[in-house]
Design an enzyme around this catalytic site. Structure first.
Site, PDB file in Angstrom:
ATOM      1  N   LYS A  14       8.596   4.291 -11.169  1.00 61.02           N
ATOM      2  CA  LYS A  14       9.770   3.632 -10.566  1.00 61.02           C
ATOM      3  C   LYS A  14       9.805   2.144 -10.935  1.00 61.02           C
ATOM      4  CE  LYS A  14       8.468   4.739  -6.341  1.00 61.02           C
ATOM      5  NZ  LYS A  14       7.235   5.550  -6.511  1.00 61.02           N
ATOM      6  N   ARG A  89      11.970   5.776   1.828  1.00 59.14           N
ATOM      7  CA  ARG A  89      10.813   6.672   1.728  1.00 59.14           C
ATOM      8  C   ARG A  89      10.747   7.636   2.905  1.00 59.14           C
ATOM      9  NH1 ARG A  89       7.581   3.015  -1.856  1.00 59.14           N
ATOM     10  NH2 ARG A  89       5.786   4.175  -2.607  1.00 59.14           N
ATOM     11  N   ARG A 128      -4.363   2.125 -13.360  1.00 64.24           N
ATOM     12  CA  ARG A 128      -3.785   0.857 -12.896  1.00 64.24           C
ATOM     13  C   ARG A 128      -4.765   0.144 -11.966  1.00 64.24           C
ATOM     14  NH1 ARG A 128       1.861   0.881  -9.779  1.00 64.24           N
ATOM     15  NH2 ARG A 128       0.585   1.783  -8.123  1.00 64.24           N
ATOM     16  N   ARG A 134      -5.512  -3.296  -7.703  1.00 63.23           N
ATOM     17  CA  ARG A 134      -4.693  -3.045  -6.500  1.00 63.23           C
ATOM     18  C   ARG A 134      -5.493  -2.240  -5.491  1.00 63.23           C
ATOM     19  NH1 ARG A 134       1.621  -1.243  -7.006  1.00 63.23           N
ATOM     20  NH2 ARG A 134       1.072   0.158  -5.309  1.00 63.23           N
ATOM     21  N   ARG A 145      -1.785   8.771  -0.231  1.00 66.02           N
ATOM     22  CA  ARG A 145      -0.404   8.393  -0.576  1.00 66.02           C
ATOM     23  C   ARG A 145       0.382   9.623  -1.024  1.00 66.02           C
ATOM     24  NH1 ARG A 145      -1.409   3.767  -4.770  1.00 66.02           N
ATOM     25  NH2 ARG A 145       0.845   3.603  -4.843  1.00 66.02           N
TER      26      ARG A 145
HETATM   27  P1  B4P Z   1       4.856   2.898 -11.275  1.00 68.00           P
HETATM   28  O1  B4P Z   1       5.132   4.342 -11.137  1.00 68.00           O
HETATM   29  O2  B4P Z   1       5.923   2.089 -11.923  1.00 68.00           O
HETATM   30  O3  B4P Z   1       4.463   2.489  -9.815  1.00 68.00           O
HETATM   31  P2  B4P Z   1       5.426   2.772  -8.583  1.00 68.00           P
HETATM   32  O4  B4P Z   1       5.693   4.244  -8.438  1.00 68.00           O
HETATM   33  O5  B4P Z   1       6.618   1.882  -8.710  1.00 68.00           O
HETATM   34  O6  B4P Z   1       4.656   2.199  -7.362  1.00 68.00           O
HETATM   35  P3  B4P Z   1       3.969   2.932  -6.153  1.00 68.00           P
HETATM   36  O7  B4P Z   1       4.824   4.028  -5.601  1.00 68.00           O
HETATM   37  O8  B4P Z   1       2.607   3.258  -6.573  1.00 68.00           O
HETATM   38  O9  B4P Z   1       3.851   1.804  -5.111  1.00 68.00           O
HETATM   39  P4  B4P Z   1       4.914   0.969  -4.244  1.00 68.00           P
HETATM   40  O10 B4P Z   1       4.758  -0.411  -4.701  1.00 68.00           O
HETATM   41  O11 B4P Z   1       6.306   1.500  -4.271  1.00 68.00           O
HETATM   42  O12 B4P Z   1       3.562   2.694 -12.134  1.00 68.00           O
HETATM   43  C1  B4P Z   1       2.377   3.414 -11.953  1.00 68.00           C
HETATM   44  C2  B4P Z   1       1.503   3.294 -13.201  1.00 68.00           C
HETATM   45  O13 B4P Z   1       1.924   4.283 -14.146  1.00 68.00           O
HETATM   46  C3  B4P Z   1       1.595   1.954 -13.925  1.00 68.00           C
HETATM   47  O14 B4P Z   1       0.307   1.545 -14.278  1.00 68.00           O
HETATM   48  C4  B4P Z   1       2.445   2.250 -15.169  1.00 68.00           C
HETATM   49  O15 B4P Z   1       2.099   1.456 -16.260  1.00 68.00           O
HETATM   50  C5  B4P Z   1       2.133   3.710 -15.425  1.00 68.00           C
HETATM   51  N1  B4P Z   1       3.247   4.416 -16.053  1.00 68.00           N
HETATM   52  C6  B4P Z   1       4.560   4.329 -15.724  1.00 68.00           C
HETATM   53  N2  B4P Z   1       5.308   5.125 -16.522  1.00 68.00           N
HETATM   54  C7  B4P Z   1       4.439   5.749 -17.373  1.00 68.00           C
HETATM   55  C8  B4P Z   1       4.592   6.714 -18.439  1.00 68.00           C
HETATM   56  N3  B4P Z   1       5.789   7.191 -18.790  1.00 68.00           N
HETATM   57  N4  B4P Z   1       3.472   7.141 -19.065  1.00 68.00           N
HETATM   58  C9  B4P Z   1       2.250   6.667 -18.719  1.00 68.00           C
HETATM   59  N5  B4P Z   1       2.043   5.745 -17.738  1.00 68.00           N
HETATM   60  C10 B4P Z   1       3.126   5.292 -17.078  1.00 68.00           C
HETATM   61  O16 B4P Z   1       4.346   1.182  -2.772  1.00 68.00           O
HETATM   62  C11 B4P Z   1       3.056   0.771  -2.383  1.00 68.00           C
HETATM   63  C12 B4P Z   1       2.849   0.988  -0.883  1.00 68.00           C
HETATM   64  O17 B4P Z   1       3.755   0.123  -0.137  1.00 68.00           O
HETATM   65  C13 B4P Z   1       3.152   2.379  -0.326  1.00 68.00           C
HETATM   66  O18 B4P Z   1       2.033   3.239  -0.484  1.00 68.00           O
HETATM   67  C14 B4P Z   1       3.447   2.060   1.160  1.00 68.00           C
HETATM   68  O19 B4P Z   1       2.264   1.850   1.896  1.00 68.00           O
HETATM   69  C15 B4P Z   1       4.188   0.741   1.076  1.00 68.00           C
HETATM   70  N6  B4P Z   1       5.651   0.931   1.023  1.00 68.00           N
HETATM   71  C16 B4P Z   1       6.452   0.592  -0.037  1.00 68.00           C
HETATM   72  N7  B4P Z   1       7.725   0.910   0.240  1.00 68.00           N
HETATM   73  C17 B4P Z   1       7.737   1.463   1.482  1.00 68.00           C
HETATM   74  C18 B4P Z   1       8.764   2.038   2.292  1.00 68.00           C
HETATM   75  N8  B4P Z   1      10.042   2.104   1.873  1.00 68.00           N
HETATM   76  N9  B4P Z   1       8.424   2.544   3.510  1.00 68.00           N
HETATM   77  C19 B4P Z   1       7.144   2.486   3.947  1.00 68.00           C
HETATM   78  N10 B4P Z   1       6.127   1.963   3.218  1.00 68.00           N
HETATM   79  C20 B4P Z   1       6.419   1.471   1.983  1.00 68.00           C
END
Ligand code: B4P
Length: 193
Positions: A14, A89, A128, A134, A145
């Protein structure tokens, strides 16, 4: 105005895809994960409270994230549209977002769901964690998660599917290739044939 939800499990891409989308479509990026990490780094009261949940792999309470998103919508009245990344979420967050947008005379136009198998998610997040340090990217927290995602977040896609707004995209492969698929979905909405 065009409002998009980028949806998917932790590690589905995302945040990665959002950065490309902001540049291409000029939309305002709202990531609740980034907003919460910013609060944590500034050691605000909200950040200190949120950190306990995030470090345990749990969702932060709805009222906290809904309040944050409400303020960001108010701060950006001129935006051409928003990319919601990591929000909503829970179904309660989805209902609150619909109400907030309705008050501004707009709504969600599309939810793009990035579909990635669980094994791949774990590998990406562990990688990551090793690079970024992190605190929520270790084996035990990642497992929590994913459990939270299946129980509380996955139903959000049904909520938007019932409104005819769900688009599924395979989130495995080259980042550019996935971006092309997302871009195609948005363009087919913005520029209907
Ligand atoms: P991303 O996939 O981009 O990470 P993310 O989903 O955006 O973040 P995540 O869900 O983990 O955490 P968030 O900050 O939203 O990247 C993951 C990895 O994969 C990276 O290293 C990237 O380089 C790699 N990657 C991406 N695409 C790839 C591909 N095609 N091939 C290979 N590798 C690839 O949330 C963190 C925490 O915040 C949650 O657990 C929760 O506690 C809290 N939170 C956030 N929003 C909330 C909400 N709305 N309600 C309640 N709690 C919330």
């Amino acid at each position: 105005m065009f409002n998009l939800i980028l949806f998917g499990p932790p590690g589905s891409g995302k945040g990665t895809q959002s950065s490309n989308l902001i540049n291409t479509f000029g939309l305002k990026h709202l990531s609740t994960g980034d907003l919460l990490r910013d609060e944590i780094s500034r050691e605000t009261r909200l950040g200190l409270e949120a950190k306990k949940f995030m470090d345990a792999g749990q969702l932060v309470p709805d009222a906290v994230v809904i309040g944050m998103i409400g303020s960001k919508l108010d701060e950006n009245p001129q935006a051409r549209g928003f990319i919601f990344d990591g929000f909503p979420r829970t179904t309660a967050q989805a209902e609150a977002l619909d109400n907030l947008l309705q008050l501004k005379g707009t709504n969600i136009h599309m939810l793009i769901s990035l579909e990635v198998p669980e094994e791949e998610l774990k590998q990406r997040l562990l990688l990551r964690g090793a690079v970024s340090g992190r605190s929520d990217d270790n084996e035990e927290v990642i497992a929590n998660r994913i459990v939270e995602y299946r129980a509380k977040t996955e139903p959000v896609s049904n909520y938007y599917e019932a409104q005819g707004k769900l688009e599924r995209i395979k989130g495995v492969g080259e980042v550019e290739e996935i971006f092309g698929a997302i871009k195609g979905k948005i363009e087919s909405f913005i520029l209907p044939q």
